[in-house]
Design an enzyme around this catalytic site. Structure first.
Site, short mmCIF file in Angstrom:
data_model
loop_
_atom_site.label_atom_id
_atom_site.label_comp_id
_atom_site.label_asym_id
_atom_site.label_seq_id
_atom_site.Cartn_x
_atom_site.Cartn_y
_atom_site.Cartn_z
NE ARG A 3 -2.88 -0.34 3.33
CZ ARG A 3 -3.63 0.50 4.04
NH1 ARG A 3 -4.74 0.99 3.54
NH2 ARG A 3 -3.28 0.85 5.25
CG ASP A 4 3.94 4.24 1.46
OD1 ASP A 4 3.77 5.02 0.48
OD2 ASP A 4 4.59 4.57 2.46
CG MET A 5 4.55 -1.31 -3.34
SD MET A 5 6.03 -2.16 -2.79
CE MET A 5 6.90 -2.34 -4.32
#
Length: 180
Positions: free
Chosen positions: A6-8
């Site tokens: 979710r925060d690549m």
């Protein structure tokens, strides 16, 4: 497997002394739920069908957030949102700048790519990216997550398999004068 980051982003990928990529900052990760018969929710190790995750408050860096997370109106596929971010990462690595500010209709660059105009946008920016790399990017950055490539499809794409023999190692020509 069975987890969406979710925060690549490029900022969350390190490279060690062996040139191995290491993904960091796992604080926003979620387990991707799976369902075997509709009543039992398990994780990926059970080998069952994965389920969508209910809408959440958008998180991550604006350039990398997928359109379905940006809208935050419907359940989402955790793997598809990470694949979207991987497409943005690859775009930045090949082109040298992000494709848009955010994945919303208000952003004209996003609208162009969402409507299949990635190649046209790259040409207007005077960026040379091979046709195979452009094809891969366009398919990773499809607005509809059901139409987006899966990780297995990315791994089997001709550009990833090295089918672009007339281009540089990352799909760009060896003369990159536009870098300054």
């Amino acid at each position: 497997m069975g987890v969406c980051h979710r925060d690549m982003s490029l900022e969350n990928i390190l490279v060690d002394e062996y040139r191995t990529s290491v993904i960091i900052d796992l604080g926003m990760c979620l387990r991707v739920p799976y369902d075997d018969d509709g009543s039992n929710v398990t994780d990926v190790s059970a080998g069952t069908l994965r389920r969508l995750i209910g809408p959440l408050i958008p998180c991550g860096k604006p350039n990398y957030i997928s359109p379905e997370i940006f809208k935050s109106e419907a359940p989402f596929d955790g793997f598809a949102i990470d694949l979207w971010a991987a497409g943005v990462i690859l775009f930045i690595m090949l082109v040298g700048l992000p494709p848009w500010e955010f994945a919303g209709e208000e952003d004209p660059r996003y609208r162009m790519v969402a409507r299949g105009g990635l190649e046209r946008m790259l040409e207007s920016w005077n960026r040379s990216v091979s046709s195979l790399a452009t094809d891969l990017l366009q398919k990773m950055l499809r607005e509809d997550p059901r139409q987006r490539l899966s990780l297995c499809e990315v791994k089997d794409h001709p550009w990833v398999l090295g089918g672009d023999s007339n281009a540089g190692s990352f799909g760009a020509p060896s003369n990159e004068g536009w870098r300054g």
